[in-house]
Design an enzyme around this catalytic site. Structure first.
Site, mmCIF file in Angstrom:
data_model
loop_
_atom_site.group_PDB
_atom_site.id
_atom_site.type_symbol
_atom_site.label_atom_id
_atom_site.label_comp_id
_atom_site.label_asym_id
_atom_site.label_seq_id
_atom_site.Cartn_x
_atom_site.Cartn_y
_atom_site.Cartn_z
ATOM 1 N N LEU A 154 -5.977 10.825 21.375
ATOM 2 C CA LEU A 154 -5.484 9.497 21.760
ATOM 3 C C LEU A 154 -6.712 8.750 22.266
ATOM 4 O O LEU A 154 -7.587 9.353 22.902
ATOM 5 C CB LEU A 154 -4.471 9.596 22.893
ATOM 6 C CG LEU A 154 -3.011 9.912 22.564
ATOM 7 C CD1 LEU A 154 -2.175 9.900 23.846
ATOM 8 C CD2 LEU A 154 -2.432 8.924 21.566
ATOM 9 N N ASP A 155 -6.781 7.434 22.040
ATOM 10 C CA ASP A 155 -7.914 6.648 22.541
ATOM 11 C C ASP A 155 -7.947 6.707 24.066
ATOM 12 O O ASP A 155 -6.925 6.971 24.709
ATOM 13 C CB ASP A 155 -7.778 5.184 22.114
ATOM 14 C CG ASP A 155 -7.776 5.038 20.605
ATOM 15 O OD1 ASP A 155 -8.321 5.926 19.924
ATOM 16 O OD2 ASP A 155 -7.207 4.037 20.118
ATOM 17 N N LYS A 156 -9.108 6.356 24.622
ATOM 18 C CA LYS A 156 -9.263 6.395 26.085
ATOM 19 C C LYS A 156 -8.203 5.529 26.783
ATOM 20 O O LYS A 156 -7.660 5.895 27.817
ATOM 21 C CB LYS A 156 -10.680 5.912 26.444
ATOM 22 C CG LYS A 156 -11.039 6.096 27.889
ATOM 23 C CD LYS A 156 -12.480 5.676 28.112
ATOM 24 C CE LYS A 156 -12.815 5.644 29.593
ATOM 25 N NZ LYS A 156 -14.056 4.937 29.863
#
Ligand code: URA
Length: 237
Positions: free
Chosen positions: A102-104
């Site tokens: 998952l993106d930051k």
């Protein structure tokens, strides 16, 4: 069969040298008898106690985490806290990694494991494992947008995405949509909405296959998958 010190240390809470010390000092029993030799090999199914505590041997572990924003979805990073850093000490194991990124700034369901074959199975686009997201975007959505997802969106760099499902859950100036995709390209959901001229304000993964993010987990909390969840993902051990 594994050496006793290796078998105990593989469970993550003790180092190999701490394990050896405990074995030599008579604090480890196997099937009821003290064993002081770290090199003796035993079956993983033996009943082992370490300092009075029963060892519940698991070859691999499967953990669900509710990822908060600002955390990196990798095993280790010298500067930024990672999803592995969020695990309590008694759930950490040497080779844990997130099965899928998952993106930051994205939040929600992350599966952590040390089982590489399992990660490959759930991530391979060939296996069509559905990942479900709730996405808050910055302008109204129409049926045309839903049809574009269903047809298969081509990303700005020309990469074609497989047909996907986008359902509007709440419309308005900042609509909430549910998106189901079977791939996991870099920033895929954000780039799909980008093609439709919509910016993503919030992205939360709510399910992988049949496994839904447990609503009782607060951000940053985790738990082991239940037997039913493991079976639904094809884990048979
Ligand atoms: N798609 C994205 O754009 N970001 C994520 O974190 C996951 C899917």
């Amino acid at each position: 069969m594994q050496r006793l010190d290796k078998l105990i240390a593989s469970q993550g809470t003790l180092s190999r040298s701490e394990t050896v010390r405990l074995i030599r000092s008579g604090q480890v029993t196997v099937d009821g008898a003290v064993c002081r030799d770290p090199s003796v090999k035993y079956q993983e199914s033996c009943r082992i106690t370490v300092a009075g505590q029963e060892l519940n041997y698991q070859q691999y572990v499967y953990i669900m985490l509710n990822k908060p924003a600002g955390i990196l979805c990798v095993s280790r990073d010298p500067k930024v806290p990672t999803v592995v850093d969020l695990l309590p000490a008694d759930m950490r194991r040497k080779n844990l990694f997130p099965a899928g990124r998952l993106d930051k700034d994205s939040v929600g369901l992350v599966l952590l494991t040390d089982d590489g074959d399992f990660a490959h199975r759930i991530l391979s686009p060939k296996n069509d494992m559905v990942k479900r997201y709730h996405v808050r975007v910055d302008a109204p959505l129409t049926d045309e947008h839903c049809r574009a997802f269903a047809k298969g969106i081509t990303l700005a760099d020309g990469t074609p995405c497989k047909p996907a499902v986008m359902t509007v859950l709440e419309n308005g100036d900042e609509p909430l949509a549910e998106v189901r995709i079977t791939e996991g390209r870099y920033h895929q959901v954000k780039r799909m909405f980008g093609v439709l001229d919509r910016g993503v304000n919030l992205l939360k993964r709510v399910a992988i296959g049949e496994v839904q993010l447990d609503p009782s987990l607060k951000e940053g909390e985790c738990r082991y998958l239940t037997d039913a969840e493991r079976h639904s993902l094809g884990i048979t051990e």
